[in-house]
Design a protein around this motif. Sequence first.
Motif, PDB file in Angstrom:
ATOM      1  N   ARG A 204     -11.798   9.114   7.535  1.00  0.00           N
ATOM      2  CA  ARG A 204     -12.630   7.949   7.874  1.00  0.00           C
ATOM      3  C   ARG A 204     -13.955   8.427   8.487  1.00  0.00           C
ATOM      4  O   ARG A 204     -15.022   7.885   8.204  1.00  0.00           O
TER       5      ARG A 204
ATOM      6  N   LEU B  44     -20.714   1.402  -8.314  1.00  0.00           N
ATOM      7  CA  LEU B  44     -20.038   2.465  -7.562  1.00  0.00           C
ATOM      8  C   LEU B  44     -20.268   3.833  -8.205  1.00  0.00           C
ATOM      9  O   LEU B  44     -20.422   4.832  -7.509  1.00  0.00           O
TER      10      LEU B  44
ATOM     11  N   MET C 166     -15.556 -16.150  -0.160  1.00  0.00           N
ATOM     12  CA  MET C 166     -14.525 -15.225   0.341  1.00  0.00           C
ATOM     13  C   MET C 166     -13.585 -15.901   1.342  1.00  0.00           C
ATOM     14  O   MET C 166     -12.513 -15.418   1.618  1.00  0.00           O
TER      15      MET C 166
ATOM     16  N   PRO D 296     -10.705 -11.767  -1.483  1.00  0.00           N
ATOM     17  CA  PRO D 296     -10.207 -10.793  -2.461  1.00  0.00           C
ATOM     18  C   PRO D 296      -8.959 -10.064  -1.953  1.00  0.00           C
ATOM     19  O   PRO D 296      -8.033  -9.834  -2.711  1.00  0.00           O
ATOM     20  N   VAL D 297      -8.958  -9.682  -0.681  1.00  0.00           N
ATOM     21  CA  VAL D 297      -7.740  -9.078  -0.128  1.00  0.00           C
ATOM     22  C   VAL D 297      -7.003 -10.221   0.568  1.00  0.00           C
ATOM     23  O   VAL D 297      -7.298 -10.581   1.702  1.00  0.00           O
TER      24      VAL D 297
ATOM     25  N   PRO E 199     -12.206 -11.582   5.930  1.00  0.00           N
ATOM     26  CA  PRO E 199     -12.184 -11.128   4.527  1.00  0.00           C
ATOM     27  C   PRO E 199     -12.253  -9.605   4.410  1.00  0.00           C
ATOM     28  O   PRO E 199     -11.814  -9.049   3.404  1.00  0.00           O
TER      29      PRO E 199
ATOM     30  N   LEU F 193       0.810  -1.211   0.000  1.00  0.00           N
ATOM     31  CA  LEU F 193       0.000   0.000   0.000  1.00  0.00           C
ATOM     32  C   LEU F 193       0.845   1.263   0.000  1.00  0.00           C
ATOM     33  O   LEU F 193       0.430   2.293  -0.500  1.00  0.00           O
TER      34      LEU F 193
ATOM     35  N   CYS G  63     -12.779  -2.748   6.550  1.00  0.00           N
ATOM     36  CA  CYS G  63     -13.361  -2.237   5.304  1.00  0.00           C
ATOM     37  C   CYS G  63     -14.585  -1.349   5.555  1.00  0.00           C
ATOM     38  O   CYS G  63     -15.508  -1.759   6.267  1.00  0.00           O
ATOM     39  N   VAL G  64     -14.610  -0.159   4.948  1.00  0.00           N
ATOM     40  CA  VAL G  64     -15.802   0.688   5.121  1.00  0.00           C
ATOM     41  C   VAL G  64     -16.957   0.208   4.241  1.00  0.00           C
ATOM     42  O   VAL G  64     -18.109   0.499   4.532  1.00  0.00           O
TER      43      VAL G  64
ATOM     44  N   ARG H 185       1.662  -4.696   6.920  1.00  0.00           N
ATOM     45  CA  ARG H 185       1.878  -3.578   7.837  1.00  0.00           C
ATOM     46  C   ARG H 185       3.372  -3.380   8.059  1.00  0.00           C
ATOM     47  O   ARG H 185       4.164  -4.284   7.791  1.00  0.00           O
TER      48      ARG H 185
ATOM     49  N   THR I 272     -12.608  -5.826  -5.550  1.00  0.00           N
ATOM     50  CA  THR I 272     -12.877  -6.781  -4.472  1.00  0.00           C
ATOM     51  C   THR I 272     -14.222  -7.476  -4.671  1.00  0.00           C
ATOM     52  O   THR I 272     -14.317  -8.701  -4.594  1.00  0.00           O
ATOM     53  N   THR I 273     -15.242  -6.682  -4.958  1.00  0.00           N
ATOM     54  CA  THR I 273     -16.576  -7.265  -5.120  1.00  0.00           C
ATOM     55  C   THR I 273     -16.638  -8.090  -6.403  1.00  0.00           C
ATOM     56  O   THR I 273     -17.242  -9.171  -6.435  1.00  0.00           O
TER      57      THR I 273
ATOM     58  N   GLY J 111     -13.496  -0.572  -3.972  1.00  0.00           N
ATOM     59  CA  GLY J 111     -14.837  -1.139  -3.965  1.00  0.00           C
ATOM     60  C   GLY J 111     -15.172  -2.006  -5.169  1.00  0.00           C
ATOM     61  O   GLY J 111     -16.056  -2.840  -5.088  1.00  0.00           O
TER      62      GLY J 111
ATOM     63  N   PHE K 241     -21.603   4.642   4.512  1.00  0.00           N
ATOM     64  CA  PHE K 241     -21.669   3.211   4.202  1.00  0.00           C
ATOM     65  C   PHE K 241     -22.269   2.379   5.332  1.00  0.00           C
ATOM     66  O   PHE K 241     -22.136   1.172   5.347  1.00  0.00           O
TER      67      PHE K 241
HETATM   68  C1  HEM Z   1     -16.484  -8.084  -1.100  1.00  0.00           C
HETATM   69  C2  HEM Z   1     -16.010  -6.907  -1.184  1.00  0.00           C
HETATM   70  C3  HEM Z   1     -14.883  -6.309  -0.363  1.00  0.00           C
HETATM   71  C4  HEM Z   1     -13.861  -6.918   0.311  1.00  0.00           C
HETATM   72  C5  HEM Z   1     -13.573  -8.388   0.439  1.00  0.00           C
HETATM   73  C6  HEM Z   1     -13.075  -5.859   0.927  1.00  0.00           C
HETATM   74  C7  HEM Z   1     -11.967  -6.078   1.743  1.00  0.00           C
HETATM   75  C8  HEM Z   1     -11.282  -5.081   2.408  1.00  0.00           C
HETATM   76  C9  HEM Z   1     -10.215  -5.301   3.352  1.00  0.00           C
HETATM   77  C10 HEM Z   1      -9.644  -6.645   3.754  1.00  0.00           C
HETATM   78  C11 HEM Z   1      -9.807  -4.096   3.806  1.00  0.00           C
HETATM   79  C12 HEM Z   1      -8.729  -3.838   4.876  1.00  0.00           C
HETATM   80  C13 HEM Z   1      -7.365  -3.631   4.274  1.00  0.00           C
HETATM   81  C14 HEM Z   1      -6.280  -3.520   5.339  1.00  0.00           C
HETATM   82  O1  HEM Z   1      -6.547  -3.589   6.528  1.00  0.00           O
HETATM   83  O2  HEM Z   1      -5.111  -3.351   4.928  1.00  0.00           O
HETATM   84  C15 HEM Z   1     -10.595  -3.091   3.126  1.00  0.00           C
HETATM   85  C16 HEM Z   1     -10.472  -1.745   3.308  1.00  0.00           C
HETATM   86  C17 HEM Z   1     -11.186  -0.819   2.615  1.00  0.00           C
HETATM   87  N1  HEM Z   1     -12.256  -1.053   1.773  1.00  0.00           N
HETATM   88 FE1  HEM Z   1     -13.001  -2.852   1.274  1.00  0.00          FE
HETATM   89  N2  HEM Z   1     -13.626  -4.655   0.594  1.00  0.00           N
HETATM   90  C18 HEM Z   1     -14.739  -4.880  -0.174  1.00  0.00           C
HETATM   91  C19 HEM Z   1     -15.615  -3.936  -0.692  1.00  0.00           C
HETATM   92  C20 HEM Z   1     -15.456  -2.579  -0.558  1.00  0.00           C
HETATM   93  C21 HEM Z   1     -16.352  -1.582  -1.091  1.00  0.00           C
HETATM   94  C22 HEM Z   1     -17.640  -1.873  -1.854  1.00  0.00           C
HETATM   95  C23 HEM Z   1     -15.796  -0.362  -0.789  1.00  0.00           C
HETATM   96  C24 HEM Z   1     -16.270   1.037  -1.083  1.00  0.00           C
HETATM   97  C25 HEM Z   1     -17.167   1.423  -1.810  1.00  0.00           C
HETATM   98  C26 HEM Z   1     -14.571  -0.605  -0.044  1.00  0.00           C
HETATM   99  C27 HEM Z   1     -13.743   0.378   0.435  1.00  0.00           C
HETATM  100  C28 HEM Z   1     -12.691   0.146   1.290  1.00  0.00           C
HETATM  101  C29 HEM Z   1     -11.869   1.227   1.845  1.00  0.00           C
HETATM  102  C30 HEM Z   1     -12.015   2.706   1.557  1.00  0.00           C
HETATM  103  C31 HEM Z   1     -10.933   0.616   2.682  1.00  0.00           C
HETATM  104  C32 HEM Z   1      -9.861   1.306   3.522  1.00  0.00           C
HETATM  105  C33 HEM Z   1     -10.407   1.552   4.906  1.00  0.00           C
HETATM  106  C34 HEM Z   1      -9.411   2.216   5.837  1.00  0.00           C
HETATM  107  O3  HEM Z   1      -8.229   1.923   5.784  1.00  0.00           O
HETATM  108  O4  HEM Z   1      -9.880   3.020   6.640  1.00  0.00           O
HETATM  109  N3  HEM Z   1     -14.412  -1.963   0.083  1.00  0.00           N
HETATM  110  N4  HEM Z   1     -11.507  -3.718   2.295  1.00  0.00           N
END
Ligand code: HEM
Length: 461
Positions: A111, A164, A329, A334-335, A400, A88, A408-409, A340, A275-276, A272, A118
């Motif tokens: 945040r 989105l 999942m 996906p992630v 996940p 990242l 995840c937001v 870190r 991942t989806t 967003g 959301f």
């Molecule tokens: C199945 C769908 C999704 C999966 C599996 C997923 C998974 C994740 C994971 C694992 C993280 C944490 C990353 C970390 O800790 O390093 C994350 C963070 C995030 N996700 Fe998702 N995500 C999904 C859908 C979405 C959607 C639909 C959105 C927005 C429209 C989104 C926006 C974000 C954002 C902005 C972060 C960063 C949050 C932060 O650091 O404060 N994600 N997601």
Amino acid sequence: MSTTERAGTPRRAAAAGRVPPGPRWTATPSLIKMLAMDRLGMMTTAARYGDAVRLAIGPKSMYFFNHPDYAKHVLTDNSDNYHKGVGLKQARRALGEGLLTSEGDLWRKQRKVVQPAFQHKRISRQADAVVEEAGKLVARLRARAGGPPVDVVQEMTGLTLGVLGRTLLDADLSAHGSIGRAFEAVQDQAMFEMVSQGVVPMWLPLPKQLRFRRARRELERIVGALVSERGARFDAGDDALSRLILSVRRETDPKVGRQRLRDELVTLLLAGHETTASTLGWSFYLLDRHPEVLGRVRAEVTEVLGDRVPVFEDLHGLVYTGMVVQEAMRLYPPVWLLSRIAQADDEVGGYHVPAGSDVLVSPYTMHRHRELWGDSAEEFDPDRFDPDNPQARPRFAYIPFGAGPRFCVGNHLGMMEATFVLAMVVRELRLTTVPGHRVVPEPMLSLRIRGGLPMTIRPAT
Ligand code: HEM
């Protein structure tokens, strides 16, 4: 001893301050090769050393933790000590300082602005956009029934970007065909930089770099244009964009405000959609391989929806469909990697982690850990998530969406979208993997399917 009892005790419980086991330093060349060519293989091999593993690559050490207690410590209990890591940091060059990549006060402030948009109750309003876009997808796929194979990953990527665009920007992103390709170029570069650990200078005019710079400019241009268009008819609501526009208006330097808004939107679009789309791609693949599960999903959808389109409240009725998404999942998060960097010396489960070390937690390996998921850990079995028959396992065994403050937001939106799309597609259509096509996971920033997922389409019978 039951699986869950065993799972509560990390293997190789350590005396304080010990160095975790791991491959000898002579393994450095093969680790570098695996980092470039076979990242999932590298994590799976590392997991064989235990739940805490030190991977020495030359003078650098990576600490890999594969137990829920250790994940909890890094992601939640002592999360202040762990800033976003290798991948990242590189992605920041691509995405700027959006939610995914920022730290400290800026991250906290952003945040607070974005998260409320959301929340569960708010996404109920986004359900209509999801269902409409899913309806268009079903019509597109129906039109191709009986024809040559369709790349389902590409279709899902188009769908999730479309959703989105509607939910974040109130815009039709299908008019911007280049956006998907631009995201791909940005991700390729971020992955390349992660793997090459920044040893290739940025100023070298390599084709990848040039493509990346063009893609970054293209994303800025598209998002910038959409924001100006939306800003011109600005009518403050409580959606993400309104909240962001209001927050950047408080910025003293308007240029900084504009940049922040673009960074945040590009980040949300990237985080967003892939991942989806990946969740859906893997779900369709697994359903094709497990006709009995597909049959149960179809029966549930027929019972809950009949012929009508879903509304938000139907999410509560589509329980089994949601379980399928959760299990997809689990096997293909996906992630697949959370990385870190330790800010100060720490101890994780009694193992010493020096400041500056890369620390890795992999949902992929944790979700397949036999001591947490049993001997059938590699098998697809949605019943693991049956809410009427909950299986005891540590909370951090299934991550996940990550955990802790960086959770995840978009988790509710992602779950709703995947559940509704799955339901609406399988009700009408049968998607079949092209015989002979090898479906192989490709761990980029998200867990893609290498070369896409060509499937033939016919009406469901
Ligand atoms: C199945 C769908 C999704 C999966 C599996 C997923 C998974 C994740 C994971 C694992 C993280 C944490 C990353 C970390 O800790 O390093 C994350 C963070 C995030 N996700 Fe998702 N995500 C999904 C859908 C979405 C959607 C639909 C959105 C927005 C429209 C989104 C926006 C974000 C954002 C902005 C972060 C960063 C949050 C932060 O650091 O404060 N994600 N997601």
